[in-house]
Design an enzyme around this catalytic site. Structure first.
Site, PDB file in Angstrom:
ATOM      1  N   GLN A  10       0.825  -1.213   0.000  1.00 38.28           N
ATOM      2  CA  GLN A  10       0.000   0.000   0.000  1.00 38.28           C
ATOM      3  C   GLN A  10       0.856   1.258   0.000  1.00 38.28           C
ATOM      4  O   GLN A  10       0.456   2.287  -0.536  1.00 38.28           O
ATOM      5  CB  GLN A  10      -0.969   0.003   1.183  1.00 38.28           C
ATOM      6  CG  GLN A  10      -2.040  -1.071   1.071  1.00 38.28           C
ATOM      7  CD  GLN A  10      -2.634  -1.151  -0.332  1.00 38.28           C
ATOM      8  OE1 GLN A  10      -3.335  -0.231  -0.768  1.00 38.28           O
ATOM      9  NE2 GLN A  10      -2.353  -2.228  -1.065  1.00 38.28           N
ATOM     10  N   HIS A  53       1.479   2.972  -3.301  1.00 38.89           N
ATOM     11  CA  HIS A  53       0.412   3.635  -4.054  1.00 38.89           C
ATOM     12  C   HIS A  53       0.670   5.117  -4.268  1.00 38.89           C
ATOM     13  O   HIS A  53       0.470   5.634  -5.363  1.00 38.89           O
ATOM     14  CB  HIS A  53      -0.928   3.463  -3.346  1.00 38.89           C
ATOM     15  CG  HIS A  53      -1.673   2.272  -3.845  1.00 38.89           C
ATOM     16  ND1 HIS A  53      -2.117   2.185  -5.130  1.00 38.89           N
ATOM     17  CD2 HIS A  53      -2.030   1.111  -3.242  1.00 38.89           C
ATOM     18  CE1 HIS A  53      -2.727   1.026  -5.311  1.00 38.89           C
ATOM     19  NE2 HIS A  53      -2.679   0.337  -4.174  1.00 38.89           N
ATOM     20  N   GLU A  82      -8.826   1.625   5.827  1.00 33.76           N
ATOM     21  CA  GLU A  82      -9.420   1.133   4.586  1.00 33.76           C
ATOM     22  C   GLU A  82      -9.215  -0.386   4.498  1.00 33.76           C
ATOM     23  O   GLU A  82     -10.139  -1.138   4.248  1.00 33.76           O
ATOM     24  CB  GLU A  82      -8.741   1.837   3.400  1.00 33.76           C
ATOM     25  CG  GLU A  82      -9.287   1.423   2.066  1.00 33.76           C
ATOM     26  CD  GLU A  82      -8.366   1.789   0.904  1.00 33.76           C
ATOM     27  OE1 GLU A  82      -7.207   2.180   1.140  1.00 33.76           O
ATOM     28  OE2 GLU A  82      -8.814   1.676  -0.245  1.00 33.76           O
ATOM     29  N   HIS A  83      -7.966  -0.796   4.742  1.00 32.28           N
ATOM     30  CA  HIS A  83      -7.662  -2.233   4.771  1.00 32.28           C
ATOM     31  C   HIS A  83      -7.153  -2.600   6.150  1.00 32.28           C
ATOM     32  O   HIS A  83      -6.294  -1.899   6.690  1.00 32.28           O
ATOM     33  CB  HIS A  83      -6.539  -2.586   3.782  1.00 32.28           C
ATOM     34  CG  HIS A  83      -6.819  -2.145   2.393  1.00 32.28           C
ATOM     35  ND1 HIS A  83      -6.223  -1.045   1.840  1.00 32.28           N
ATOM     36  CD2 HIS A  83      -7.624  -2.656   1.453  1.00 32.28           C
ATOM     37  CE1 HIS A  83      -6.645  -0.891   0.599  1.00 32.28           C
ATOM     38  NE2 HIS A  83      -7.508  -1.848   0.343  1.00 32.28           N
ATOM     39  N   ASP A  97      -7.106  -6.662  -3.900  1.00 29.44           N
ATOM     40  CA  ASP A  97      -6.946  -5.565  -4.867  1.00 29.44           C
ATOM     41  C   ASP A  97      -7.279  -6.028  -6.283  1.00 29.44           C
ATOM     42  O   ASP A  97      -7.705  -5.228  -7.117  1.00 29.44           O
ATOM     43  CB  ASP A  97      -5.505  -5.044  -4.855  1.00 29.44           C
ATOM     44  CG  ASP A  97      -5.292  -3.980  -3.786  1.00 29.44           C
ATOM     45  OD1 ASP A  97      -6.291  -3.552  -3.187  1.00 29.44           O
ATOM     46  OD2 ASP A  97      -4.128  -3.595  -3.551  1.00 29.44           O
ATOM     47  N   HIS A 106     -53.473  14.366   6.624  1.00 24.17           N
ATOM     48  CA  HIS A 106     -52.974  12.994   6.779  1.00 24.17           C
ATOM     49  C   HIS A 106     -54.006  12.146   7.538  1.00 24.17           C
ATOM     50  O   HIS A 106     -54.327  11.018   7.173  1.00 24.17           O
ATOM     51  CB  HIS A 106     -51.673  12.977   7.592  1.00 24.17           C
ATOM     52  CG  HIS A 106     -50.481  13.522   6.854  1.00 24.17           C
ATOM     53  ND1 HIS A 106     -50.420  14.810   6.394  1.00 24.17           N
ATOM     54  CD2 HIS A 106     -49.297  12.942   6.503  1.00 24.17           C
ATOM     55  CE1 HIS A 106     -49.267  15.003   5.811  1.00 24.17           C
ATOM     56  NE2 HIS A 106     -48.560  13.886   5.853  1.00 24.17           N
TER      57      HIS A 106
HETATM   58  N1  NAD Z   1      -9.635   3.998  -1.753  1.00 26.97           N
HETATM   59  C1  NAD Z   1      -9.618   3.203  -2.760  1.00 26.97           C
HETATM   60  O1  NAD Z   1     -10.443   2.326  -2.878  1.00 26.97           O
HETATM   61  C2  NAD Z   1      -8.575   3.358  -3.815  1.00 26.97           C
HETATM   62  C3  NAD Z   1      -8.469   2.472  -4.900  1.00 26.97           C
HETATM   63  C4  NAD Z   1      -7.519   2.725  -5.893  1.00 26.97           C
HETATM   64  C5  NAD Z   1      -6.698   3.835  -5.795  1.00 26.97           C
HETATM   65  N2  NAD Z   1      -6.817   4.646  -4.714  1.00 26.97           N
HETATM   66  C6  NAD Z   1      -6.062   5.873  -4.592  1.00 26.97           C
HETATM   67  O2  NAD Z   1      -6.398   6.693  -5.687  1.00 26.97           O
HETATM   68  C7  NAD Z   1      -5.378   7.640  -5.831  1.00 26.97           C
HETATM   69  C8  NAD Z   1      -5.074   7.836  -7.287  1.00 26.97           C
HETATM   70  O3  NAD Z   1      -4.432   9.047  -7.422  1.00 26.97           O
HETATM   71  P1  NAD Z   1      -3.611   9.458  -8.710  1.00 26.97           P
HETATM   72  O4  NAD Z   1      -3.091  10.851  -8.476  1.00 26.97           O
HETATM   73  O5  NAD Z   1      -2.667   8.400  -8.997  1.00 26.97           O
HETATM   74  O6  NAD Z   1      -4.656   9.453  -9.883  1.00 26.97           O
HETATM   75  P2  NAD Z   1      -6.041  10.203 -10.125  1.00 26.97           P
HETATM   76  O7  NAD Z   1      -6.570   9.669 -11.402  1.00 26.97           O
HETATM   77  O8  NAD Z   1      -6.922  10.135  -8.950  1.00 26.97           O
HETATM   78  O9  NAD Z   1      -5.644  11.716 -10.340  1.00 26.97           O
HETATM   79  C9  NAD Z   1      -4.900  12.131 -11.428  1.00 26.97           C
HETATM   80  C10 NAD Z   1      -5.479  13.419 -11.938  1.00 26.97           C
HETATM   81  O10 NAD Z   1      -5.385  14.439 -10.962  1.00 26.97           O
HETATM   82  C11 NAD Z   1      -5.339  15.689 -11.633  1.00 26.97           C
HETATM   83  N3  NAD Z   1      -4.360  16.565 -11.006  1.00 26.97           N
HETATM   84  C12 NAD Z   1      -3.072  16.286 -10.749  1.00 26.97           C
HETATM   85  N4  NAD Z   1      -2.477  17.363 -10.197  1.00 26.97           N
HETATM   86  C13 NAD Z   1      -3.396  18.336 -10.112  1.00 26.97           C
HETATM   87  C14 NAD Z   1      -3.420  19.684  -9.609  1.00 26.97           C
HETATM   88  N5  NAD Z   1      -2.322  20.226  -9.082  1.00 26.97           N
HETATM   89  N6  NAD Z   1      -4.563  20.388  -9.660  1.00 26.97           N
HETATM   90  C15 NAD Z   1      -5.684  19.828 -10.171  1.00 26.97           C
HETATM   91  N7  NAD Z   1      -5.730  18.562 -10.663  1.00 26.97           N
HETATM   92  C16 NAD Z   1      -4.614  17.834 -10.625  1.00 26.97           C
HETATM   93  C17 NAD Z   1      -4.938  15.421 -13.060  1.00 26.97           C
HETATM   94  O11 NAD Z   1      -5.959  15.818 -13.917  1.00 26.97           O
HETATM   95  C18 NAD Z   1      -4.759  13.922 -13.142  1.00 26.97           C
HETATM   96  O12 NAD Z   1      -5.363  13.393 -14.282  1.00 26.97           O
HETATM   97  C19 NAD Z   1      -4.185   7.155  -5.036  1.00 26.97           C
HETATM   98  O13 NAD Z   1      -4.059   7.967  -3.906  1.00 26.97           O
HETATM   99  C20 NAD Z   1      -4.572   5.740  -4.648  1.00 26.97           C
HETATM  100  O14 NAD Z   1      -4.047   5.377  -3.414  1.00 26.97           O
HETATM  101  C21 NAD Z   1      -7.736   4.449  -3.760  1.00 26.97           C
HETATM  102  N1  HSO Z   2      -5.192  -0.848  -2.966  1.00 28.20           N
HETATM  103  C1  HSO Z   2      -6.002   0.006  -3.776  1.00 28.20           C
HETATM  104  C2  HSO Z   2      -7.221   0.426  -3.023  1.00 28.20           C
HETATM  105  O1  HSO Z   2      -6.930   1.191  -1.953  1.00 28.20           O
HETATM  106  C3  HSO Z   2      -6.498  -0.610  -5.031  1.00 28.20           C
HETATM  107  C4  HSO Z   2      -5.482  -1.093  -5.977  1.00 28.20           C
HETATM  108  C5  HSO Z   2      -5.554  -1.101  -7.317  1.00 28.20           C
HETATM  109  N2  HSO Z   2      -4.450  -1.637  -7.787  1.00 28.20           N
HETATM  110  C6  HSO Z   2      -3.710  -1.973  -6.798  1.00 28.20           C
HETATM  111  N3  HSO Z   2      -4.314  -1.652  -5.688  1.00 28.20           N
HETATM  112 ZN    ZN Z   3      -3.438  -1.631  -3.748  1.00 26.65          ZN
END
Ligand code: NAD
Ligand code: HSO
Ligand code: ZN
Length: 842
Positions: free
Chosen positions: A662, A665, A731-732, A765, A824
């Site tokens: 995690q 990520h 979350e996990h 995942d 009513h």
């Molecule tokens: N909770 C869950 O179930 C779960 C599952 C999968 C992933 N996640 C999380 O999702 C998140 C994914 O984040 P990510 O950033 O990789 O992708 P994302 O797709 O959520 O965000 C990327 C987008 O953010 C925008 N962005 C980037 N910088 C910016 C700024 N300064 N201002 C405005 N917009 C901006 C851009 O348009 C970009 O396309 C990670 O934190 C991951 O841990 C959570």
């Molecule tokens: N752990 C993430 C959810 O918090 C989901 C994910 C996608 N791919 C790998 N991991």
């Molecule tokens: Zn994951």
């Protein structure tokens, strides 16, 4: 330029409100009427001047003059000698010098004493006011006006009983006539109509007759070029109270200040002929109308009715404003504070112009308080307990990668809590960044989407959407990956299909009363698949397979494009497999806004699901709160997090691998290890495994940053560990403990639980079948992860039979009576009556 006459009130003269339209007046000050003048200055809207008529400038008189200045008196008229003395005792005084010398001795009927205003720049002294001798005729006084002077005339002479007045013209009007000039062929005067805050209402024309009528009726009366005299509001009801009349600098334009009532000044029922007001003025009128008839249950009504709530909100917003740092944040918080402060003003009948008058008055103060804050506000800050913060660590590239470590037995509870704080940005910061993005897409659709993708994802696309059917070359993936997707797809489908409630649930709650519940799919669903730091095709499975199982009619994907402007082929393959209608090729807040509001090419969705970074999560919360969007969201699913509970029997390599899976990520992810009853040496083994495994990961740089705000908490008992975990609501939750399954009943708050040494979080995942879109930030306390029901709504129905009505009819009627809702009650009563079921007395 002011109105060309200045009414003079002797100390004992009655105040004539009709003269207020001049906008200023001078009051005789005899040393004992300070309070009377102060009261006029504070309550009236006119400029108050004072004529000093005292025999000496004692300390007491100087004190009174100070009080006059501090309460809004614009100027004190004094002789040169008096004025000098005042200036020496009062800082920055506003003196107007009057001379006792007659400037026009040959003219016996008019005694003129010149007056010069002492300004900051003495050389600019003006001699525009003149005192008129008592007994001067109206014509004599008017002639002074022609000379460019403003005569100071006793208020009685300006009243409508004055003998020389033609029947329909008031003396005050008579003064304005010689000053007014016009180059218009029709002889009318261009007139600007404004409200008491100088907000423009519209442009009209005046004649001597209309000015006279306006003053006589103290309302807005103008000269229509087509229809003659125009009594504003006579037919529409949108009348005006006349407040004052001014001349412009070259006397060919009038400014009429009014208080507008009814639907507004313009015939189109807008505030002004240039449209409606916005900003504070608009807020004020909304609040005033809400005060009159706010709908029951509305928030503003609640605020007006609940003084404690309103006051608490003012204090809350004031504090938030003091915490705000960025320009956007400060504007945001100040707007909130203005809203609640104005609600309190409106509640007590205070208008924006009352506030402005007060500001103007305060700007005239000559003595000021030191300006220190009241002690209670200073003390509050001084006494506020210092927030304990987790140690700030930066793990450099040469440093060992291991979690921060605290022992719950020796650290204070605050120190332990600080380690469990998530590394989230303040929501106000994020909201102020996300709000304009969402607004932009809402207003400008595809154009905004393309611009924002260029800005944040650094790709200039031709179109923001890819429509089904998707071409084969967009989903070129290896057989190995295809097989992996297909296996995962099937497991996710099976588990979510099992959750699908297909049967109608029916319960007979009382004899003859049948209550049912049945599920229906949500029609159009948007699935956000993150793609910023890593592309997550697995998330497309986790969102779209349950949507398919639930029977949603339209499945729309959104995912940011790669640097080459293309979508990940695995995501396109999954979209194809579930029959998605289209893929929005955008990420972040802009993609969420596009699905919430729809654009020219993107259909509007009823609900948006999926995880994302803080921009995505904030945008989801923003659109969910906008009732115009009519769009729901699954939950706030932000940066990934894991909490592992491990005991001394856990394999250090397994524990380390779960923490790292995690941690990789994102830099804002957090991993927590609760080491139950473990020695330092045993924890050291896990730290070593973390370091060794981390260094072998391609995303080690991200891991370093995540681990720098992640902690191992050594804790004595399993019970304490579960209590702490439930408080954190991860979350996990991974249980690497002996007899792990027997501890599951202790879990109250968690997104998903991984039980036993052989159940790594990665299985959930991707492929086991449970959903990986789960609540973060502690929202697992009240939210579930994505499941089949996320894509459905549940409808209830009921059948009430005759027997049922006799069972529950009286209960319904009795409760309706308690609520005072006779309609009513009646709906049951008429039925029971016809069926002969009504007991006596009903
Ligand atoms: N909770 C869950 O179930 C779960 C599952 C999968 C992933 N996640 C999380 O999702 C998140 C994914 O984040 P990510 O950033 O990789 O992708 P994302 O797709 O959520 O965000 C990327 C987008 O953010 C925008 N962005 C980037 N910088 C910016 C700024 N300064 N201002 C405005 N917009 C901006 C851009 O348009 C970009 O396309 C990670 O934190 C991951 O841990 C959570
Ligand atoms: N752990 C993430 C959810 O918090 C989901 C994910 C996608 N791919 C790998 N991991
Ligand atoms: Zn994951």
């Amino acid at each position: 330029m002011t109105y060309p006459v200045l009414p003079y009130y002797a100390a004992n003269a009655a105040t004539k409100l009709s003269l207020d339209i001049v906008g200023q007046a001078i009051y005789e000050f005899n040393g004992s009427n300070t309070d009377a003048i102060v009261s006029i200055s504070k309550t009236s809207k006119i400029n108050v001047l004072v004529d000093l008529k005292v025999s000496s400038l004692s300390d007491e008189i100087i004190e009174s003059i100070l009080k006059l200045y501090n309460n809004g008196v614009a100027s004190v008229f004094a002789t040169v000698e008096e004025g000098n003395e005042i200036l020496s005792k009062i800082p920055n005084a506003r003196i107007t010098y009057k001379s006792n010398t007659l400037v026009n001795e040959t003219d016996k009927s008019i005694a003129l004493s010149s007056i010069s205003v002492a300004t900051e720049k003495a050389s600019e002294s003006v001699t525009s006011f003149v005192f008129a001798l008592q007994g001067s005729s109206l014509d004599e006084l008017k002639s002074i006006t022609k000379l460019g002077y403003i005569p100071i005339v006793k208020s009685e002479l300006l009243s409508n009983e004055y003998e020389n007045i033609p029947s329909n013209v008031y003396p005050i009007v008579e003064f304005i006539i010689p000053s007014l000039v016009t180059d218009r062929a029709d002889g009318l005067f261009t007139t600007l109509v404004v409200d008491s805050s100088n907000q423009c209402l519209g442009l009209v024309y005046s004649s001597i007759k209309s000015i006279s009528e306006s003053i006589k009726t103290q309302t807005g009366v103008y000269q229509s070029r087509k229809h003659g005299l125009w009594y504003k509001g006579a037919t529409s009801g949108a009348t005006q109270k006349l407040l004052s009349i001014d001349l412009d600098c070259d006397n060919d334009c009038l400014k009429v200040v009014v208080e507008q009532s009814g639907s507004g000044f313009c015939h189109l029922s807008t505030n002004s002929c240039f449209g409606n007001f916005n900003g504070l003025k608009s807020l004020e009128s909304t609040l005033v109308s809400r005060k009159q008839d706010a709908p029951e249950g509305s928030y503003t009504k609640r605020l007006f009715d609940d003084e404690d709530l309103l006051n608490a909100k003012i204090k809350e917003e004031a504090e938030e404003l003091t915490d705000a740092k960025t320009k956007e944040e400060i504007a945001w918080e100040a707007a909130d504070l203005f809203y609640f402060a104005l609600a309190r003003c409106v509640k007590y009948g205070v208008s924006i112009s009352d506030i402005e008058k007060n500001l103007d008055m305060k700007s005239l103060k000559v003595s000021r308080r030191k300006g220190d804050a009241k002690p209670k506000f200073i003390e509050k800050k001084a006494e506020a307990p210092k927030k304990v913060e987790a140690p700030k660590r930066v793990i450099g590239s040469g440093d060992k990668i291991h979690l921060n470590r605290v022992n719950a037995e020796t650290a204070t509870p605050e120190e332990v809590e600080a380690c469990l704080e998530r590394p989230i940005q303040k929501s106000a910061d994020i909201m102020s960044l996300v709000t304009p993005i969402v607004e932009n897409v809402k207003q400008n659709g595809d154009k905004a989407l393309l611009e924002l993708t260029a800005k944040f994802d650094k790709v200039q696309l031709e179109s923001p959407v890819l429509k089904a059917p998707f071409s084969e070359d967009m989903m070129q993936i290896s057989d190995k990956v295809k097989k992996a997707i297909d296996i995962s797809f099937e497991n996710i489908r099976i588990f979510h299909e099992a959750q699908n409630q297909k049967d109608i649930l029916t319960v007979e709650t009382s004899p003859g009363v049948y209550c049912s519940r049945f599920a229906r799919p949500i029609e159009k669903v948007g699935c956000y698949i993150p793609g910023g730091t890593a592309v997550l095709p697995s998330t497309s499975l986790m969102l779209s397979v349950p949507a398919l199982v639930a029977g949603c009619k339209e499945i729309i994907f959104a995912s940011p494009p790669g640097k080459d402007g293309k979508l990940t082929p695995e995501v396109v393959y999954v979209a194809h497999k579930v029959g998605a209608k289209c893929i929005v090729v955008a990420g972040g807040a802009q993609a969420v806004a596009a699905m919430a509001y729809g654009t020219e090419t993107i259909p509007k969705c009823d609900k948006i699901m999926g995880p994302g970074n803080q921009f995505v999560t904030a945008a989801k919360m923003l659109v969910a709160n906008d009732s115009n969007a009519l769009c729901a969201i699954d939950m706030p699913a932000g940066p990934s997090e894991v909490l592992v509970i491990a005991d001394k029997f856990a394999d250090p390599d397994f524990v380390a691998s779960d923490l790292l899976s995690q941690a990789e990520h994102g830099i804002d992810s957090q991993v927590i290890l609760l080491a139950v009853d473990m020695t330092d040496k045993e924890v050291d083994l896990i730290d070593e495994a973390v370091n060794r495994q981390a260094l072998a990961l391609p995303r080690v740089d991200i891991v370093r940053q995540c681990i720098s705000h992640s902690t191992t908490i050594q804790i004595k008992t399993m019970e304490e560990a579960f209590e702490m975990s439930n408080r954190y609501a991860p979350e996990h939750l991974i249980l690497q403990i002996e007899d792990a399954e027997s501890w599951v009943p202790k879990v109250d708050n968690a997104g998903s639980v991984f039980v036993g040494a052989l159940s790594p979080e990665s299985c959930g995942d991707y492929s086991s079948g449970t959903n990986h879109t789960l609540p973060t930030y502690g929202y697992a306390r009240m939210y579930s992860g994505v499941n089949t029901a996320t894509f459905q709504k549940f409808i209830t129905s009921q059948v009430v039979t005759k027997q049922g009505l006799s069972e529950i009819g009286c209960a319904v009627m009795d409760l309706a009576e308690v609520e005072g809702l006779d309609g009513h009650r009646n709906a049951v009563r008429v039925r029971m009556e016809k069926l002969g079921l009504l007991p006596e007395g009903y």
